[in-house]
Scaffold this motif. Structure first.
Motif, PDB file in Angstrom:
ATOM      1  N   ARG A 104       0.838  -1.288   0.014  1.00  0.00           N
ATOM      2  CA  ARG A 104      -0.139   0.079   0.199  1.00  0.00           C
ATOM      3  C   ARG A 104       1.135   1.194  -0.003  1.00  0.00           C
ATOM      4  NH1 ARG A 104      -3.289  -1.863   4.975  1.00  0.00           N
ATOM      5  NH2 ARG A 104      -1.611  -3.052   5.420  1.00  0.00           N
TER       6      ARG A 104
ATOM      7  N   LYS B 128       9.168  -1.001   4.085  1.00  0.00           N
ATOM      8  CA  LYS B 128       8.765   0.483   5.402  1.00  0.00           C
ATOM      9  C   LYS B 128       9.330   0.891   5.869  1.00  0.00           C
ATOM     10  CE  LYS B 128       4.000  -1.596   6.181  1.00  0.00           C
ATOM     11  NZ  LYS B 128       3.037  -2.236   6.539  1.00  0.00           N
TER      12      LYS B 128
ATOM     13  N   ASP C 161       5.238  -1.193  11.753  1.00  0.00           N
ATOM     14  CA  ASP C 161       4.844  -0.230  10.865  1.00  0.00           C
ATOM     15  C   ASP C 161       3.954   0.487  11.843  1.00  0.00           C
ATOM     16  OD1 ASP C 161       2.603  -1.700  10.960  1.00  0.00           O
ATOM     17  OD2 ASP C 161       1.906  -1.597   8.826  1.00  0.00           O
TER      18      ASP C 161
ATOM     19  N   ASP D 141      -1.131   3.796  12.077  1.00  0.00           N
ATOM     20  CA  ASP D 141      -0.041   2.382  11.449  1.00  0.00           C
ATOM     21  C   ASP D 141       0.311   3.342  10.166  1.00  0.00           C
ATOM     22  OD1 ASP D 141      -0.038   0.848   9.019  1.00  0.00           O
ATOM     23  OD2 ASP D 141      -1.591  -0.503   9.997  1.00  0.00           O
TER      24      ASP D 141
HETATM   25 MG    MG Z   1      -0.284  -2.634   8.814  1.00  0.00          MG
END
Ligand code: MG
Ligand code: GDD
Length: 367
Positions: free
Chosen positions: A13, A23, A106, A217
């Motif tokens: 994402r 990430k 994250d 998040d």
């Molecule tokens: Mg997440």
């Protein structure tokens, strides 16, 4: 106390920011996200940290090494295939203490881990899961509890008609190592969809630790930008910043004295800002950013070594490393990956995502 951080997800994402960068290594205020998390853990005296890694593991190892530069001991455990959240912990079993914490890699929070540990010990719990209230539980794991604080139900990514509470799994657990006996080795396994519901079914004591701490998040561009906004506006403990003020200017910058800056703005090292530029915070310029004459940058995050030509206008954009946006480009709510060149006179957004490496066709006009 020991913490294992799950840093092996594919971060789809957040692409294209995360095409080359895991990430956990995306920068927040010009510092890798994971460094903020590690400093938070250290603040609770958690200095023995295991990183459960999947793809893109090298950037973490290059930056953190054995952890000594950050006053911690780091152990890296690499998966040969994505093992899922519980499978990743099983894969690291040999390095784990009898009781340990697990953190989704994250999440940024100022949750009081010390209080959570006291809560876990006082109840002699086998598993304690932090809960956070959110406006939209459908993107998370919903958790129902009894009045005594025991967990009664897990529902991962519910649809709106299944939503019974706004409390969700906040991605921080304190676990007894015993529970890993229930996780099969060498095969993907999920905490949220498999292990936790199975423990519940077996009548094991699973406790919820709800709190109203700051919690986010960073897994989507909107949330990644929001964390910056919240930190720079002083809404996150430890990141007190006065609204409207320039926050920080790095070393060896060459900033035209007439630049209009409406903070909060963070400018990295070796940046060049030419005549007529306007900056509107919350805004971060990474090291080596060059802004051409009369460019306007509003509420955006730019990583390192990106260059904007003249009269480039950005609004709520996320731009990775080593990009070139040629003259007269305008972009809104656009995410651009590493090493992208955007040709002059381009108009991008809202919602555009430009993958590395891309060259948009040149529109007529002067460079
Ligand atoms: Mg997440
Ligand atoms: N090592 C490893 N291996 N790590 C993984 C794997 C894997 O196969 N899969 C995911 N992770 C890591 C991700 O990198 C991330 O740090 C964390 O596990 C959670 O994965 P996400 O993909 O971000 O999950 P989510 O955000 O959709 O949902 C999870 O987090 C929510 C809170 O933000 C669930 O735990 C939800 O229940 C929870 O509400």
């Amino acid at each position: 106390m020991q913490a294992l951080i799950l840093v092996g997800g594919e971060a789809t994402r957040l692409r294209p920011l995360t095409c080359n960068t895991p990430k956990s290594m995306v920068t927040v205020l010009n510092t890798p996200f994971l460094e903020h998390v590690i400093r938070y853990l250290s603040g609770h005296n958690i200095k023995n940290i295991v990183l459960a890694q999947g793809h893109l593991s090298k950037p973490m190892e290059d930056y953190f090494g054995d952890g000594s530069r950050f006053g911690i001991k780091l152990t890296y455990v690499l998966e040969s295939q994505p093992m899922g959240t519980a499978g990743a912990v099983k894969n690291a079993e040999q390095y784990l203490e009898p009781t340990f914490m697990v953190l989704n890699g994250d999440i940024f929070t100022d949750l009081d881990l010390t209080a959570m540990l006291d809560f876990h010990k006082a109840r002699q719990a086998q598993s304690t899961i932090a809960l956070a209230p959110v406006e939209d539980p459908t993107a998370y794991g919903l958790i129902e509890t009894s009045s005594g604080g025991r967990i009664t139900r897990f529902l991962e990514k519910p649809s709106w008609n299944q939503v019974t509470t706004n409390m969700i799994n906040a991605g921080t657990y304190i676990l007894s190592k015993d529970i890993l006996k229930r996780v099969p080795a060498g095969t993907p396994f999920s905490f949220e969809r498999q292990l936790f519901p199975q423990l519940l079914e077996a009548g094991e004591p699973l406790y919820a630790f709800p709190s109203n701490s700051y919690w986010i998040d960073i897994g989507t561009p909107e949330k990644y930008l929001k964390l910056h906004r919240d930190m720079m506006r002083g809404e996150v403990k430890g990141y007190q910043v006065v609204q409207g003020k320039v926050v920080k200017i790095g070393q060896s910058c060459n900033i035209n004295p007439e630049t209009q800056i409406v903070g909060p703005v963070v400018i990295g090292n070796n940046c060049v800002i030419n005549r007529g530029v306007k900056l509107f915070g919350p805004l971060v310029l990474g090291n080596g950013t060059v802004l051409g004459e009369d460019s306007v940058v509003d509420s955006s995050i730019i990583w390192a070594n990106t260059q904007l030509g003249m009269k480039v206008t950005l609004n709520e954009c996320l731009i990775a490393n080593d990009c070139l946006l040629e003259n007269n480009t305008t972009a809104e709510k656009t995410v651009i990956g590493d090493h992208v060149t955007i040709s002059r006179n381009s108009k991008l957004g809202p919602g555009s995502r430009i993958w590395p490496p891309t060259l948009t066709p040149a529109a007529p006009g002067k460079r």
